[in-house]
Design a protein around this motif. Structure first.
Motif, PDB file in Angstrom:
ATOM      1  N   ALA A  76     -10.563   1.317   6.067  1.00  0.00           N
ATOM      2  CA  ALA A  76      -9.305   0.719   5.604  1.00  0.00           C
ATOM      3  C   ALA A  76      -8.302   0.713   6.746  1.00  0.00           C
ATOM      4  N   SER A  77      -7.579  -0.395   6.862  1.00  0.00           N
ATOM      5  CA  SER A  77      -6.533  -0.533   7.877  1.00  0.00           C
ATOM      6  C   SER A  77      -5.213  -0.864   7.201  1.00  0.00           C
ATOM      7  N   THR A  78      -4.129  -0.364   7.777  1.00  0.00           N
ATOM      8  CA  THR A  78      -2.802  -0.668   7.247  1.00  0.00           C
ATOM      9  C   THR A  78      -1.789  -0.704   8.366  1.00  0.00           C
ATOM     10  N   TRP A  79      -0.743  -1.472   8.149  1.00  0.00           N
ATOM     11  CA  TRP A  79       0.357  -1.530   9.097  1.00  0.00           C
ATOM     12  C   TRP A  79       1.610  -1.992   8.363  1.00  0.00           C
ATOM     13  N   LEU A  80       2.739  -1.725   8.992  1.00  0.00           N
ATOM     14  CA  LEU A  80       4.015  -2.123   8.408  1.00  0.00           C
ATOM     15  C   LEU A  80       4.472  -3.425   9.047  1.00  0.00           C
ATOM     16  N   CYS A  81       4.987  -4.319   8.213  1.00  0.00           N
ATOM     17  CA  CYS A  81       5.552  -5.584   8.677  1.00  0.00           C
ATOM     18  C   CYS A  81       6.993  -5.640   8.178  1.00  0.00           C
ATOM     19  N   VAL A  82       7.943  -5.832   9.076  1.00  0.00           N
ATOM     20  CA  VAL A  82       9.360  -5.777   8.720  1.00  0.00           C
ATOM     21  C   VAL A  82      10.047  -7.048   9.200  1.00  0.00           C
ATOM     22  N   ASN A  83      10.823  -7.667   8.311  1.00  0.00           N
ATOM     23  CA  ASN A  83      11.716  -8.749   8.702  1.00  0.00           C
ATOM     24  C   ASN A  83      13.084  -8.451   8.099  1.00  0.00           C
ATOM     25  N   ALA A  87      10.394  -5.532   3.739  1.00  0.00           N
ATOM     26  CA  ALA A  87       9.402  -4.671   4.390  1.00  0.00           C
ATOM     27  C   ALA A  87       8.138  -4.702   3.543  1.00  0.00           C
ATOM     28  N   THR A  88       7.021  -4.966   4.171  1.00  0.00           N
ATOM     29  CA  THR A  88       5.746  -4.986   3.459  1.00  0.00           C
ATOM     30  C   THR A  88       4.744  -4.085   4.144  1.00  0.00           C
ATOM     31  N   ARG A  89       3.871  -3.538   3.331  1.00  0.00           N
ATOM     32  CA  ARG A  89       2.737  -2.807   3.886  1.00  0.00           C
ATOM     33  C   ARG A  89       1.509  -3.688   3.721  1.00  0.00           C
ATOM     34  N   GLU A  90       0.861  -3.964   4.836  1.00  0.00           N
ATOM     35  CA  GLU A  90      -0.295  -4.840   4.873  1.00  0.00           C
ATOM     36  C   GLU A  90      -1.573  -4.011   4.909  1.00  0.00           C
ATOM     37  N   MET A  91      -2.626  -4.536   4.280  1.00  0.00           N
ATOM     38  CA  MET A  91      -3.861  -3.771   4.140  1.00  0.00           C
ATOM     39  C   MET A  91      -5.091  -4.657   4.362  1.00  0.00           C
ATOM     40  N   LEU A  92      -6.129  -4.062   4.934  1.00  0.00           N
ATOM     41  CA  LEU A  92      -7.428  -4.698   5.023  1.00  0.00           C
ATOM     42  C   LEU A  92      -8.503  -3.660   4.739  1.00  0.00           C
ATOM     43  N   ALA A 102     -11.612  -6.996   1.552  1.00  0.00           N
ATOM     44  CA  ALA A 102     -10.448  -7.172   0.684  1.00  0.00           C
ATOM     45  C   ALA A 102      -9.176  -7.174   1.524  1.00  0.00           C
ATOM     46  N   ARG A 103      -8.164  -7.862   0.990  1.00  0.00           N
ATOM     47  CA  ARG A 103      -6.850  -7.903   1.606  1.00  0.00           C
ATOM     48  C   ARG A 103      -5.818  -7.379   0.602  1.00  0.00           C
ATOM     49  N   GLY A 104      -4.766  -6.770   1.115  1.00  0.00           N
ATOM     50  CA  GLY A 104      -3.719  -6.283   0.229  1.00  0.00           C
ATOM     51  C   GLY A 104      -2.355  -6.366   0.894  1.00  0.00           C
ATOM     52  N   GLN A 105      -1.344  -6.491   0.054  1.00  0.00           N
ATOM     53  CA  GLN A 105       0.033  -6.511   0.538  1.00  0.00           C
ATOM     54  C   GLN A 105       0.938  -5.891  -0.524  1.00  0.00           C
ATOM     55  N   ALA A 106       1.776  -4.963  -0.104  1.00  0.00           N
ATOM     56  CA  ALA A 106       2.714  -4.312  -1.014  1.00  0.00           C
ATOM     57  C   ALA A 106       4.127  -4.501  -0.493  1.00  0.00           C
ATOM     58  N   ARG A 107       5.028  -4.937  -1.370  1.00  0.00           N
ATOM     59  CA  ARG A 107       6.434  -5.014  -1.023  1.00  0.00           C
ATOM     60  C   ARG A 107       7.087  -3.679  -1.334  1.00  0.00           C
ATOM     61  N   LEU A 108       7.898  -3.203  -0.413  1.00  0.00           N
ATOM     62  CA  LEU A 108       8.424  -1.842  -0.488  1.00  0.00           C
ATOM     63  C   LEU A 108       9.937  -1.817  -0.640  1.00  0.00           C
ATOM     64  N   ALA A 109      10.407  -0.733  -1.262  1.00  0.00           N
ATOM     65  CA  ALA A 109      11.847  -0.456  -1.332  1.00  0.00           C
ATOM     66  C   ALA A 109      12.031   1.054  -1.279  1.00  0.00           C
ATOM     67  N   LEU A 110      13.001   1.499  -0.510  1.00  0.00           N
ATOM     68  CA  LEU A 110      13.350   2.913  -0.447  1.00  0.00           C
ATOM     69  C   LEU A 110      14.486   3.158  -1.438  1.00  0.00           C
ATOM     70  N   VAL A 111      14.290   4.094  -2.372  1.00  0.00           N
ATOM     71  CA  VAL A 111      15.294   4.322  -3.416  1.00  0.00           C
ATOM     72  C   VAL A 111      15.682   5.795  -3.473  1.00  0.00           C
ATOM     73  N   GLN A 112      16.879   6.035  -3.973  1.00  0.00           N
ATOM     74  CA  GLN A 112      17.361   7.383  -4.234  1.00  0.00           C
ATOM     75  C   GLN A 112      16.888   7.788  -5.624  1.00  0.00           C
ATOM     76  N   ARG A 113      16.151   8.875  -5.722  1.00  0.00           N
ATOM     77  CA  ARG A 113      15.551   9.256  -6.998  1.00  0.00           C
ATOM     78  C   ARG A 113      16.585   9.535  -8.071  1.00  0.00           C
ATOM     79  N   SER A 114      17.697  10.153  -7.707  1.00  0.00           N
ATOM     80  CA  SER A 114      18.675  10.565  -8.715  1.00  0.00           C
ATOM     81  C   SER A 114      19.373   9.380  -9.364  1.00  0.00           C
ATOM     82  N   THR A 115      19.520   8.284  -8.616  1.00  0.00           N
ATOM     83  CA  THR A 115      20.242   7.127  -9.132  1.00  0.00           C
ATOM     84  C   THR A 115      19.348   5.915  -9.365  1.00  0.00           C
ATOM     85  N   GLY A 116      18.197   5.894  -8.697  1.00  0.00           N
ATOM     86  CA  GLY A 116      17.323   4.739  -8.785  1.00  0.00           C
ATOM     87  C   GLY A 116      17.801   3.562  -7.958  1.00  0.00           C
TER      88      GLY A 116
END
Length: 242
Positions: A76-83, A87-92, A102-116
């Motif tokens: 499995a390979s992964t890397w971060l792609c940022v514009n 921000a997406t995490r790419e996968m192969l 297989a190919r994969g792509q996840a869209r990411l968000a950094l959140v504060q747990r207490s407030t969401g």
């Protein structure tokens, strides 16, 4: 930086035909991403439990070109792609010989747990991953939306084992439940693609109804809590790219 590791599988990762299951593929992608974060000095678990910040996935997209068999070796390979907007995490997933499974792509968000609420990662944090410009997919698909109507509705009792360390329903549980709700003719032909859109996290004790129907040549399921669509899963869509 493209991070690659050999994959160690478990017996429960394979179906009755000895092929890797879609939830197992999703789990491999997610755990590879965690390993990547660890190598650059970040721990998603520590960020969540100690620092109160959590990377959450807002959308998943995966395409299965060929499901690997239980006796195959693959990596499995992964890397971060940022514009500026995303921000997406790419996968192969690939064989040792380089065949893309297989190919994969996840869209990411950094959140504060207490407030969401979302918060911005620092430039230094992103730079540690040495982001790449290439993506796992060369095209984009239309936004994933719930079916206009439903042909099946099933109440779902959430279990403690469905929850992740953030106290939310785990990503793989959405996919497993959607596959369970899909008719046999959808599952018997194999899962060639799936997408997941997360709108609002589900937690233990939520009253959940799984509403599903044919959509875009495949099958789609909405996770509904008191008339709110919290997530949508689509399987084997046949869509023209944007």
């Amino acid at each position: 930086m493209i991070f690659t590791i050999p994959v160690t599988t478990r017996v429960e990762d394979f179906d009755q035909n000895g092929l890797l299951t879609p939830p197992a593929l999703l789990s491999i992608f997610e755990n590879t991403a965690v390993r990547h974060a660890n190598t650059v000095g970040y721990s998603p678990m520590a960020d969540s439990l100690q620092n109160g910040m959590s990377w959450v996935i807002t959308n998943w997209r995966a395409a299965v070109l060929r499901a690997p068999a239980y006796d195959e070796s693959f990596q499995a390979s992964t890397w971060l792609c940022v514009n500026p907007r995303l921000a997406t995490r790419e996968m192969l997933l690939r064989t040792r010989e380089g065949e893309v499974l297989a190919r994969g792509q996840a869209r990411l968000a950094l959140v504060q747990r207490s407030t969401g609420k979302p918060c911005l990662p620092t430039p230094e944090r992103l730079a540690a991953y040495q982001p790449e410009q290439t993506t796992a997919f060369s095209d984009r698909l239309p936004r994933l939306r719930p079916p206009a109507g439903y042909t099946d509705r099933q109440p779902v009792q959430l279990r403690r084992s469905d929850m992740d360390y953030n106290g939310h329903m785990h990503n793989t549980a959405y996919l497993s439940l959607a596959l369970d709700a899909a008719p046999q003719q959808v599952r018997s032909g194999g899962v060639h693609s799936f997408r997941i859109s997360y709108r609002s996290p589900l937690q233990l004790g939520d009253e959940l109804t799984l509403c599903s129907a044919p959509k875009d040549g495949g099958w789609a399921a909405s996770f509904v809590r008191q008339n709110e669509v919290c997530a949508v899963v689509a399987i084997n869509e046949q869509l023209a790219p944007l």
